[in-house]
Structures are given as structure tokens and as C-alpha cells.
Design an enzyme around this catalytic site. Structure first.
Site: not given
Ligand code: NAD
Length: 355
Positions: A81, A183, A185, A187
Site C-alpha cells: 500500500k 447502502g 451505491g 456495490v
Molecule cells: P458507493 O459510494 O458507490 O456507495 C456507497 C453508498 O452507501 C452510497 O449510496 C451512500 O449514500 C451510502 N451510504 C453511506 N453511508 C450510509 C449509511 N450510514 N447508511 C446507509 N447508506 C449509506 O461505494 P461502493 O463502491 O458501493 O462501496 C461500498 C462499500 O464497499 C465501501 O465500504 C467500499 O470500501 C466497499 N468496497 C467496494 C469495492 C468496489 O469495488 N467498489 C470493493 C471492495 C469493497
């Protein structure tokens, strides 16, 4: 001097490089935890820390986390990292990115970088002008590996939820199984869509209530307030937003037999894995179930390194191994009485030659 090597976060890192480039003002840390399985891979974070010790702690912990994640994803890659220490204004210049690329290049391929918090795809393209040891670059074309990792992460989580339902509830089908998704978003939204296709019953929550409502309308689910989703009586609670939600209070409110979702670092502290197990809740260790994205990013890099085009089928084949890994973890957890998060860590340690 206290022995830096004895600090718990150091955890026998192979290499920690402190980078300073006077001309551009770049200050960075590159941490290589393990190259036992291959070049260490992990993103670069661009962040303002109040104290450099915090930056070091972040680099070391995240780097070890990448060793475990890459190993459990079955990738021929180790863990590393980088952290670029931003000033209070978070000024990032092309010269800094170039100097950072030179520092990565100087490690001769022992560390492969990618995007993380504060770093964009365009930044990585800039870094790639100075070093080939970059993953997560724009995709070569339709059907190629790489690009937005979200859909691959979602696919792995969907498969992991199905495996958990089979393991804990003895059901081969997800039809009618109630999943509460926190959430919606990249994922969480992807997971919900895949589950809806199979007839799962969905309750969705997002702090962006309109986003959750639109998805619920599209998929035929219902919504819950974002502060109520964890307490929703359901078969599976799927956290896909924040980390550290599984703390004393959060675990006490859960009304479900399974927790399986993609958010990073879901357990507030290591003892919360034990608390989940004590409540009889099956937990899918986050870094195992959410590895789809890193599998996609790594496949893109490995294909480019070997002068070929990686494809989506190759990525999916690796993502489809996630359920088998989870099943092995749960079986070992049940036969030893050790919580699933600790079993996963021990398996990862063995894979990187530190069992
Ligand atoms: P994103 O920003 O697209 O979506 C996150 C969503 O969560 C948003 O819609 C946001 O409004 C919502 N949110 C935030 N706080 C909240 C709460 N307290 N209650 C309810 N909803 C809430 O992010 P993402 O890419 O979907 O990632 C989501 C999680 O998955 C993160 O923890 C990220 O680290 C993890 N992750 C993502 C990936 C990836 O490929 N994108 C890979 C591994 C892990």
C-alpha cells in the site's frame, strides 16, 4: 530508540520506503508487507494526516490487509500500500504524481499501485507515464478485464450470500429469502439487482433516501430508514456502505442469522467477530466476500504485464471461487470454535508463508 520492528503494526513488513522529492514536494510512504505470492499490490491513498505517525499506521495496516485479501482471492500477488501525505489544502500536482511514479518504478516491480481514496483514474494514468507497475487503468475494450470494479465486487457478494444461505439456512434457492441491504451505491445496488433477479425479498436503505427509493421501485423492494436497516428482521443483513458498523451496539440490534456484505472493515474491533459467533450469526469475512474488485483489477494488470488481453470470463471464473473459500472458512470455524474472521486471517497467513 524503541524497536520499530517490534511495533504490532509493523508485522514483519518486507520493506517500508519513505519517499521525499524536494523538487515536487512529494512525501509518501510505500509499504510492502509480503511478496511471498507475487508482486505486492494495493492502492495509493492521498490523504491529509494531522500526524505522520497516522500515515505510517494506515500504510502498514492497509498493506497487511492487502496481503490477506490478495492471498484469499487466490491471486498470485502479495500485499502493499502507498500513502501520499497531502498538505492541508490537498494540493496534488503532475510533478508529484510523476515523482511518485518514479518511486514505484524504483522498487522494480515489488510494488504494483492502483487507485484508492483521493486518487483518480486520471492520476493513475499520469503515474503510468513513469512506471508500468500500475493496475486499474482504463479498459482496453468491451469484454476486457479491468474498468469499474464495482460490478465484480457485487457479483462476488451475491455468490457469497447464496453460499451463506445454503450453509446456514439449508436453502439452494434465494427466492423469497429476505435480504436487508445497507447502502445502494455501486456495490450494494449491484448486489440488490442480482438478488432481485433470483426473487429475493429486498429491504433497501441509503443515507441518500431517494437513491434507495428509486432502486426499491425498480426492483420491487421496500425501503427502511438508514438508521433502522441493521435492526430489520431478515435472513441476511448485507452491509455495503460504511466500515466499523459491527460494534457492540450494532451487533445487539441485528435480527438475522447471516451477515454478508461488501463494506470494508466491518468489524469495529477483532472481538466483534467473536460476539457475532456467540450470537449464532454466520459472518462472511469482508475481505474474502468483497474480493471481486481486486480480482478484476489484478487480472487486468497481470494480462497487460504478460502482453495479452485479460477478459471478463477470466475474472468471473476467479470470482466464482469466493463461495468455496467462504464455505471452507465456515466449516473450519464450526469444527474449531474459532470465529470466521480469525479463521480467514489464519488461512491467509498460511498462504503467505506465515502460518
Ligand atoms: P458507493 O459510494 O458507490 O456507495 C456507497 C453508498 O452507501 C452510497 O449510496 C451512500 O449514500 C451510502 N451510504 C453511506 N453511508 C450510509 C449509511 N450510514 N447508511 C446507509 N447508506 C449509506 O461505494 P461502493 O463502491 O458501493 O462501496 C461500498 C462499500 O464497499 C465501501 O465500504 C467500499 O470500501 C466497499 N468496497 C467496494 C469495492 C468496489 O469495488 N467498489 C470493493 C471492495 C469493497
Amino acid at each position: 530508540m524503541t524497536a520499530f520492528w517490534a511495533e504490532p503494526d509493523f508485522d514483519a513488513h518486507e520493506l517500508v520506503q519513505l519517499v521525499h522529492d524536494r523538487a515536487s514536494g512529494l512525501t509518501a510512504i510505500i509499504a510492502v508487507h509480503s511478496t511471498h505470492l507475487g508482486p505486492s499490490a494495493g492502492g495509493t491513498r492521498f490523504w491529509h494526516y494531522n500526524d505522520p505517525a497516522g500515515a505510517m499506521r494506515d500504510a502498514l495496516r492497509l498493506s497487511r490487509g492487502m496481503s490477506y485479501k490478495n492471498a484469499m482471492a487466490g491471486l498470485p500477488m502479495g500485499g502493499g500500500k502507498a500513502v501520499i501525505l497531502a498538505d492541508e489544502q490537498r494540493i496534488k500536482t503532475p510533478e508529484m504524481l510523476a515523482a511518485f511514479g518514479d518511486a514505484v518504478e524504483g522498487l522494480g516491480g515489488r510494488y504494483v499501485t492502483a487507485e484508492d481514496v483521493g486518487i483518480s483514474e486520471a492520476d493513475m494514468v499520469a503515474v503510468s507515464q513513469r512506471t508500468a507497475h500500475v493496475s486499474g487503468l482504463p479498459v482496453a475494450g468491451e469484454g476486457s478485464a479491468g474498468g469499474d470494479p464495482g460490478p465484480f465486487t457485487a457479483y462476488g457478494i451475491y455468490l457469497g450470500i447464496k453460499a451463506a444461505v445454503r450453509h446456514k439456512l439449508g436453502k439452494d434457492s434465494i427466492a423469497g429469502v429476505h435480504v436487508a441491504v445497507q447502502g445502494t451505491g455501486s456495490v450494494g445496488g449491484g448486489v440488490a439487482r442480482l438478488l432481485a433477479r433470483d426473487g429475493a425479498k429486498l429491504t433497501l436503505a441509503d443515507i441518500n433516501a431517494d437513491r434507495a427509493a428509486a432502486l426499491a421501485a425498480e426492483l420491487g423492494g421496500v425501503t427502511a430508514a438508514s438508521d433502522a436497516i441493521m435492526a430489520t428482521p431478515c435472513d441476511v443483513f448485507s452491509p455495503n456502505a460504511l466500515g466499523a458498523i459491527l460494534d457492540d451496539a450494532g451487533i445487539a440490534t441485528l435480527d438475522c442469522p447471516i451477515v454478508a456484505g461488501g463494506a470494508n472493515n466491518q468489524l469495529a474491533r477483532p472481538e466483534h467477530g467473536v460476539l457475532l459467533a456467540a450470537r449464532g450469526i454466520l459472518y462472511a469475512p469482508d475481505y474474502v466476500i468483497n474480493a471481486g474488485g481486486i480480482i478484476s483489477v489484478a487480472t487486468e494488470y497481470l494480462a497487460r504485464r504478460d502482453s495479452r488481453t485479460g477478459n471478463v470470463a477470466e475474472v468471473n471464473a476467479l470470482v466464482e471461487q469466493i463461495p468455496g473459500r467462504l464455505e471452507a472458512i465456515w466449516q473450519e470455524s464450526e469444527s474449531t470454535g474459532v470465529s470466521s474472521d480469525v479463521v480467514a486471517d489464519r488461512m491467509a497467513q498460511k498462504l503467505i508463508g506465515r502460518g
